[in-house]
Design an enzyme around this catalytic site. Sequence first.
Site, short mmCIF file in Angstrom:
data_model
loop_
_atom_site.label_atom_id
_atom_site.label_comp_id
_atom_site.label_asym_id
_atom_site.label_seq_id
_atom_site.Cartn_x
_atom_site.Cartn_y
_atom_site.Cartn_z
N ASP A 260 0.83 -1.20 0.00
CA ASP A 260 0.00 0.00 0.00
C ASP A 260 0.86 1.25 0.00
O ASP A 260 0.36 2.35 -0.20
CB ASP A 260 -0.91 0.01 1.23
CG ASP A 260 -1.88 1.17 1.24
OD1 ASP A 260 -2.49 1.43 0.19
OD2 ASP A 260 -2.03 1.83 2.30
N GLU A 265 6.07 8.02 -4.03
CA GLU A 265 4.62 7.95 -4.24
C GLU A 265 4.15 9.17 -5.05
O GLU A 265 4.37 10.30 -4.62
CB GLU A 265 3.90 7.89 -2.88
CG GLU A 265 4.21 6.60 -2.13
CD GLU A 265 3.43 6.47 -0.83
OE1 GLU A 265 2.74 7.44 -0.43
OE2 GLU A 265 3.50 5.39 -0.21
N HIS A 283 -1.75 3.89 -1.48
CA HIS A 283 -1.68 4.39 -0.10
C HIS A 283 -3.09 4.64 0.48
O HIS A 283 -3.47 5.76 0.79
CB HIS A 283 -0.86 5.68 -0.02
CG HIS A 283 -0.26 5.93 1.34
ND1 HIS A 283 0.94 6.53 1.53
CD2 HIS A 283 -0.73 5.62 2.59
CE1 HIS A 283 1.21 6.62 2.82
NE2 HIS A 283 0.20 6.07 3.48
N LEU A 284 -3.81 3.53 0.63
CA LEU A 284 -5.21 3.60 1.07
C LEU A 284 -5.40 3.28 2.55
O LEU A 284 -6.53 3.17 3.02
CB LEU A 284 -6.07 2.63 0.24
CG LEU A 284 -6.12 2.88 -1.27
CD1 LEU A 284 -6.99 1.81 -1.94
CD2 LEU A 284 -6.66 4.28 -1.56
N GLY A 285 -4.31 3.10 3.29
CA GLY A 285 -4.42 2.64 4.68
C GLY A 285 -5.38 3.44 5.53
O GLY A 285 -6.13 2.89 6.33
N ALA A 286 -5.37 4.75 5.36
CA ALA A 286 -6.26 5.61 6.15
C ALA A 286 -7.43 6.12 5.34
O ALA A 286 -8.18 6.99 5.81
CB ALA A 286 -5.47 6.79 6.71
#
Length: 527
Positions: A260, A265, A283-286
């Site tokens: 992720d 990036e 980068h979808l963690g949050a």
Amino acid sequence: MAPISIRTVLISESVDPRCRAVLEENGIHVTERQSMKKEELLAEIKDYDGLVVRSATKVTAEVINAADNLKIIGRAGTGVDNVDVDSATKKGIIVMNTPSGNTISAAELTCALLMSLSRNVPQAAMSMKQGKWDRKKFMGTELLGKVLGIVGLGRIGKEVAMRMQSFGMKTIGYDPITPPEVSASWGVEQMSLEQLWPQCDYITVHTPLMPSTAGLLNDETFAKCKKGVKVVNCARGGIIDEDALLRALESGQCGGAGLDVFVEEPPTNRSLVDHPNVISCPHLGASTREAQARCGEDIAVQIVDMVKGKNLVGAVNAQVLASTFSPESQSLIKLGQAVGAVLQSCCAAKKSLSHVQVTTQGECMKSCTGYLTSAVLVGLLSREFEGCPNLINILSLAKETGIIVNQSHCDSAAEGVCKVEIAANGCSFKASGSVQGGVPVLLELNGSTFRQPISLRGNLLFLQASADPQLLSSVAGVLTSEGVQIESFSAPVDHTGDVWYCVGVSSPLRDLSALEPLVKQAAQLGI
């Protein structure tokens, strides 16, 4: 802790509307400016007391040095990789994050990637969209009975462990901070990394990115793992060495990766993203509605609570302030600063300070030695540095100056006493004080113990002189001629040799040289 005034806040990224609402409901003016260029941020930041960011804004040393009024940097999320914490600390700026805001979202995405890796779900879905029906190509494996290695057993690591245990996975882990008995209580057996690598069928990392974790999974560590191990990184790009990961995927040493986060990036090198055994996300963690709402509201509430003097949550560089939100602690901070200021004025002026020893005495002082030491240093060194030294930056400023600082505590009969000893140019100077009736008082100064504790507030004139019954009247004559009234007079118990006296006065004396014929040394300060 004395309340910190935050009147204006700049929000430089897209943050949940609750952030602005909470701040404005509490009298803080908010400006939102998204997608600012570096030059725009440098020009804008000087006007604000607070800055709220997510991960895109790079709060560099250059930005921090351009911020004349900045008192707090709030990161609406976990981690502060995009903030130069050292530069903020040196300038006395609190850096705060929301440690639990995206915990569940990041944990759930980690679990989703682990499950997707085990069953090739994204690859199969894409194949179906292309009109194919490749059942054999996407043969998977069960998670039941497999070993999951969790590197980093903080909030997210814990939540991942508890969820994957429900699939029947055995969870082992490593963390240099979380005690083994704590992680064992939620089903994770801790061990060294050398023991962990060869046992894992799956590995997930949940650590900050710092020198000790950069490239944690590399050629050497991949070689120690089971052939075909699968790895997940929803933490920070760079914890897994991307070049080493690609080599391990090509050789089959790594059977798949769920990524992720990336070093760059968005990644311009597409080798990993395009690899058939890699499942990647931007980068979808949050990136859940709940996490964004939680992080936005949390950072605003934390700032408001700090401003109101309620508590301090999420401060990554100001742990010394965590215990300073009671009236008692505020009185002790005033005591430390006042005792430091007395020593600075009476004994340390124009001398090279080399060592400071702060000793607290009595059970009631056991938990305050840390912030009391910082408070003493603020009083001692406030004239030495430009700007405003505070509890956040004073230890690092003292270290840069070469001052050795020691702190200790002893349970003695003297309850609630703070003793300070400083060394300058080979000479030693001492003072001690306490808080009486909520007011800081001075008990002793360089061997002179006062008959009555001196209230450390107002304008104080300290005099070192030989014992002389006529001293007070002579000093009174000088003060009167200068238009200064005496409000109090404190003498020491012992009158042997040169001793210290303290005179409370209505206003500072314009010229201390008027006292030179009467005393050996004179100093004054306003508290």
